[in-house]
Design an enzyme around this catalytic site. Structure first.
Site, PDB file in Angstrom:
ATOM      1  N   SER A 280       4.586   9.688  12.147  1.00  0.00           N
ATOM      2  CA  SER A 280       5.844   9.820  12.232  1.00  0.00           C
ATOM      3  C   SER A 280       6.445  10.419  13.389  1.00  0.00           C
ATOM      4  CB  SER A 280       6.470  10.165  10.753  1.00  0.00           C
ATOM      5  OG  SER A 280       7.832   9.715  10.696  1.00  0.00           O
TER       6      SER A 280
ATOM      7  N   GLU B  65      10.785   6.260  16.728  1.00  0.00           N
ATOM      8  CA  GLU B  65      10.760   5.546  15.468  1.00  0.00           C
ATOM      9  C   GLU B  65      12.314   6.169  14.805  1.00  0.00           C
ATOM     10  OE1 GLU B  65       8.552   5.925  11.095  1.00  0.00           O
ATOM     11  OE2 GLU B  65       8.254   7.290  12.646  1.00  0.00           O
ATOM     12  N   HIS B  66      12.482   7.081  14.816  1.00  0.00           N
ATOM     13  CA  HIS B  66      13.806   7.600  14.219  1.00  0.00           C
ATOM     14  C   HIS B  66      14.517   8.321  15.529  1.00  0.00           C
ATOM     15  CE1 HIS B  66      11.111   8.137  10.798  1.00  0.00           C
ATOM     16  NE2 HIS B  66      11.894   7.387  10.242  1.00  0.00           N
TER      17      HIS B  66
ATOM     18  N   HIS C 158       5.531  15.778   7.881  1.00  0.00           N
ATOM     19  CA  HIS C 158       4.743  14.603   7.255  1.00  0.00           C
ATOM     20  C   HIS C 158       3.452  14.638   7.555  1.00  0.00           C
ATOM     21  CE1 HIS C 158       7.768  11.812   5.930  1.00  0.00           C
ATOM     22  NE2 HIS C 158       8.446  11.822   6.847  1.00  0.00           N
TER      23      HIS C 158
ATOM     24  N   ASP D 197      15.724   7.785   5.095  1.00  0.00           N
ATOM     25  CA  ASP D 197      14.427   7.804   4.554  1.00  0.00           C
ATOM     26  C   ASP D 197      14.241   7.447   3.136  1.00  0.00           C
ATOM     27  OD1 ASP D 197      13.131   8.597   6.922  1.00  0.00           O
ATOM     28  OD2 ASP D 197      13.140  10.649   6.287  1.00  0.00           O
TER      29      ASP D 197
ATOM     30  N   GLU E 236       0.014 -35.079  29.526  1.00  0.00           N
ATOM     31  CA  GLU E 236      -0.983 -34.441  29.157  1.00  0.00           C
ATOM     32  C   GLU E 236      -2.418 -34.969  28.557  1.00  0.00           C
ATOM     33  OE1 GLU E 236       0.663 -32.411  25.619  1.00  0.00           O
ATOM     34  OE2 GLU E 236       2.198 -30.950  26.901  1.00  0.00           O
TER      35      GLU E 236
ATOM     36  N   HIS F 244      -1.214 -39.564  20.814  1.00  0.00           N
ATOM     37  CA  HIS F 244       0.083 -39.005  20.682  1.00  0.00           C
ATOM     38  C   HIS F 244       1.007 -40.124  21.373  1.00  0.00           C
ATOM     39  CE1 HIS F 244      -1.636 -35.173  20.246  1.00  0.00           C
ATOM     40  NE2 HIS F 244      -0.419 -34.664  20.126  1.00  0.00           N
TER      41      HIS F 244
ATOM     42  N   GLN G 189     -10.808   0.461   1.668  1.00  0.00           N
ATOM     43  CA  GLN G 189     -11.213  -0.298   0.656  1.00  0.00           C
ATOM     44  C   GLN G 189     -10.221  -1.036   0.020  1.00  0.00           C
ATOM     45  OE1 GLN G 189     -11.544   3.137   0.783  1.00  0.00           O
ATOM     46  NE2 GLN G 189     -11.640   4.129  -1.158  1.00  0.00           N
TER      47      GLN G 189
ATOM     48  N   TYR H 169       0.776  -1.237  -0.004  1.00  0.00           N
ATOM     49  CA  TYR H 169      -0.022  -0.024   0.057  1.00  0.00           C
ATOM     50  C   TYR H 169       0.764   1.331  -0.088  1.00  0.00           C
ATOM     51  CZ  TYR H 169      -3.663   3.434   0.866  1.00  0.00           C
ATOM     52  OH  TYR H 169      -4.443   4.616   0.748  1.00  0.00           O
TER      53      TYR H 169
END
Length: 433
Positions: free
Chosen positions: A238, A328-329, A263, A362, A416, A421, A192, A130
Site C-alpha cells: 500500500s 494508490e491514495h 500496513h 478505507d 483479408e 466470410h 494454495q 481472498y
C-alpha cells in the site's frame, strides 16, 4: 528517520525506487515456489491444500474442516461487540449505496432498416474473494470485495482466508462476510487458496473471478492463474502520497503517513509540501508517534525505507510529480483542493481537504478501497461492480440491412483472404433474390 529532500534533488529517481520496491531478485525465487504450489493443487486438490496449510500456516486440517461451519458462523456474532457490528452495518450500507449507483445498464438501440444493436451485462456465475490474515483482521476487505459482487448479482460468492491459531478465523471477518451475503467460507490462505479457487478441489469450488489483496505469494499466484480465471488486479504494498500546504496540521499529516506505513514494512508514505516548516514539523511528529506505536517495528521499517518528504516549489509542481508516481491514495491537504484536482490525472483514490483522512475511504465512505498500486493508477482503476460483470454485444440485421452492406463486407473479407466470410453474406443475398 523520515527523510526530507528538495525538488532540486533527484526526486524522480527516488520516487521510481519506491515505486519499484517489489521488483527484487527474490521475486523470481518466490514465483518458482508459487508455480509448484499451483501445480500441486491442480493435480492433487484437497490433499495439496492441506499439505501447504500445514507447511505455511502451521495448521493441520482435515478436508472436512476446510469449510467454516454454520455453528462457527453463528458463534462469531457472540464474539463481536455491538459497536463493531453496528460499524460493519453502517459501512456496508454506504458501500452498497455507492456501488449501486455504478451498475451499468444493458441497452438496445433500434436503428434504420430494423438494425438492432446493444450491449447486455451479466454477472459471473461464481466469485472467489481472498481475505488476508496475519497482521490484522481485514473486515473492510470483506466488505469492499463482497459488496460489489453482491450488487453485480453474482449468484455464488465464496471466500478464502487463512486459519489462525487453533484453526480459527477472526470472528469479525466471519460476521462481516455473513452481513454482506458470502455463502461459503474456507479456511485456506496463500498461493494454495488462489490455486483452489482457480482450479477447484474436491471441497473448494472453482470460480470465475478472484479478487482481494494478499502478500507477494498471493499476488504471484493471481498473476499466474490469470487467463484460467479473471482477477481484479495485481496489488503491491500500500501507498499514500500527501500534497499539503502551510494550512495543514503536521500532527494530522504525520498520522496519515503512519496509517499507511503500519500496513506493511514495504508500505510507502510520501509528503509533497511547499512549506519547509510543515516538513520539519511532520518529521518530528512522525518520530514522536512512532515511540509508542503498537506496530512500531514494521511501521518504522516502512518509514525508514519508503517514507519521504519532498519540498516542492508549488502545488502545480507537486501535482505533476504525483502524476508521475500515480499513487494508490492521494490526499490533497490544501486550502483549496478543488483548485488542485484538475491537475491530477493519475491516482487510485483522491481525498480532498483537511478533514478527509484516507481512513474514511478505507472503511466506509463508499468508494472501493481496492485500488491500483505501484504506478498502475496510470492505466487502472478501483475494483468495482464491473469487475464481476461481463458484457455481450447484441447485433441483429434485417434482410434489407444486410443487402445494403453486403458489398462492403465482401470487399473487406476478400482483402483479408477469408472467402467463407464473404460467402456467408453472398449466399444470404442470393437466397433473398
Amino acid at each position: 528517520m523520515l527523510r526530507i529532500i528538495t525538488q532540486q534533488a533527484d526526486v524522480k529517481a527516488e520516487l521510481q525506487r519506491i515505486c519499484d520496491r517489489t521488483h527484487d531478485e527474490q521475486v523470481l525465487h518466490k514465483e518458482a515456489t508459487v508455480r509448484e504450489v499451483l501445480q500441486a493443487v491442480k493435480r492433487q486438490g484437497d490433499k495439496a491444500v492441506l499439505h501447504y496449510t500445514d507447511e505455511f500456516d502451521n495448521q493441520i486440517l482435515k478436508a472436512e474442516e476446510l469449510r467454516v461451519t454454520g455453528s462457527e458462523l453463528d458463534a462469531a456474532y457472540q464474539q463481536v461487540s455491538k459497536e463493531l457490528l453496528e460499524a460493519i452495518q453502517l459501512a456496508s450500507r454506504q458501500i452498497e449505496a455507492f456501488h449501486r449507483q455504478r451498475v451499468p445498464k444493458s441497452w438496445v438501440h433500434f436503428g434504420d432498416d430494423d438494425i438492432v444493436l446493444g450491449k447486455r451485462y451479466t454477472p459471473v456465475d461464481r466469485a472467489g474473494l481472498y481475505v488476508p490474515g496475519g497482521r490484522a483482521a481485514y473486515v473492510s476487505t470483506v466488505l469492499m470485495n463482497a459488496i460489489p459482487a453482491k450488487v453485480a448479482g453474482v449468484p455464488r460468492i465464496v471466500m478464502a482466508t487463512p486459519p489462525g491459531a487453533q484453526k480459527a478465523i477472526n470472528p469479525a471477518v466471519l460476521v462481516a462476510a455473513q452481513e454482506v451475503g458470502v455463502q461459503e467460507i474456507y479456511r485456506v490462505g496463500g498461493a494454495q487458496a488462489i490455486a483452489a479457487l482457480a482450479y477447484g478441489t474436491e471441497t473448494i469450488p472453482k470460480v470465475d473471478v478472484i479478487t482481494g489483496p494478499g502478500n507477494i505469494y498471493v499476488t504471484l499466484a493471481k498473476k499466474l492463474v490469470y487467463g484460467t480465471v479473471g482477477i481484479d488486479s495485481l496489488a503491491g504494498p500500500s501507498e499514500v502520497l500527501i500534497i499539503a500546504d502551510e494550512g495543514a496540521n503536521p500532527v494530522h499529516v504525520a498520522t496519515d503517513m503512519l496509517a499507511q506505513a503500519e500496513h506493511d514494512p514495504m508500505a510507502a508514505a510520501i509528503l509533497f509540501t511547499t512549506d519547509p516548516a510543515l516538513a520539519k514539523n511532520v518529521q518530528v511528529a512522525v518520530e514522536r508517534q512512532l515511540v509508542d506505536h503498537p506496530r512500531r517495528i514494521d511501521t518504522e521499517k516502512a518509514i525508514a525505507h519508503y517514507g519521504l518528504i519532498v519540498l516542492v516549489e508549488s502545488l502545480d509542481a507537486a501535482a505533476e510529480l504525483s502524476n508521475e508516481f500515480a499513487p494508490e491514495h492521494l490526499e490533497l491537504e490544501v486550502k483549496d483542493p478543488w483548485a488542485v484536482l484538475p491537475n491530477i490525472r493519475h491516482a487510485g483514490a483522491i481525498f480532498l481537504g483537511y478533514s478527509t483522512p484516507e481512513a474514511v475511504g478505507d472503511y466506509l465512505a463508499g468508494p472501493n478501497h481496492t485500488l491500483p498500486t505501484s504506478g498502475a493508477a496510470r492505466y487502472a482503476s478501483a475494483l468495482s461492480v464491473e469487475t464481476f460483470l461481463k458484457h455481450s454485444s447484441i447485433i441483429q440485421y434485417s434482410q434489407t440491412a444486410l443487402n445494403k452492406v453486403a458489398g462492403a463486407i465482401d470487399a473487406l473479407a476478400t482483402a483479408e483472404g477469408l472467402p467463407s466470410h464473404a460467402d456467408s453474406v453472398k449466399r444470404r443475398i442470393q437466397q433473398d433474390e
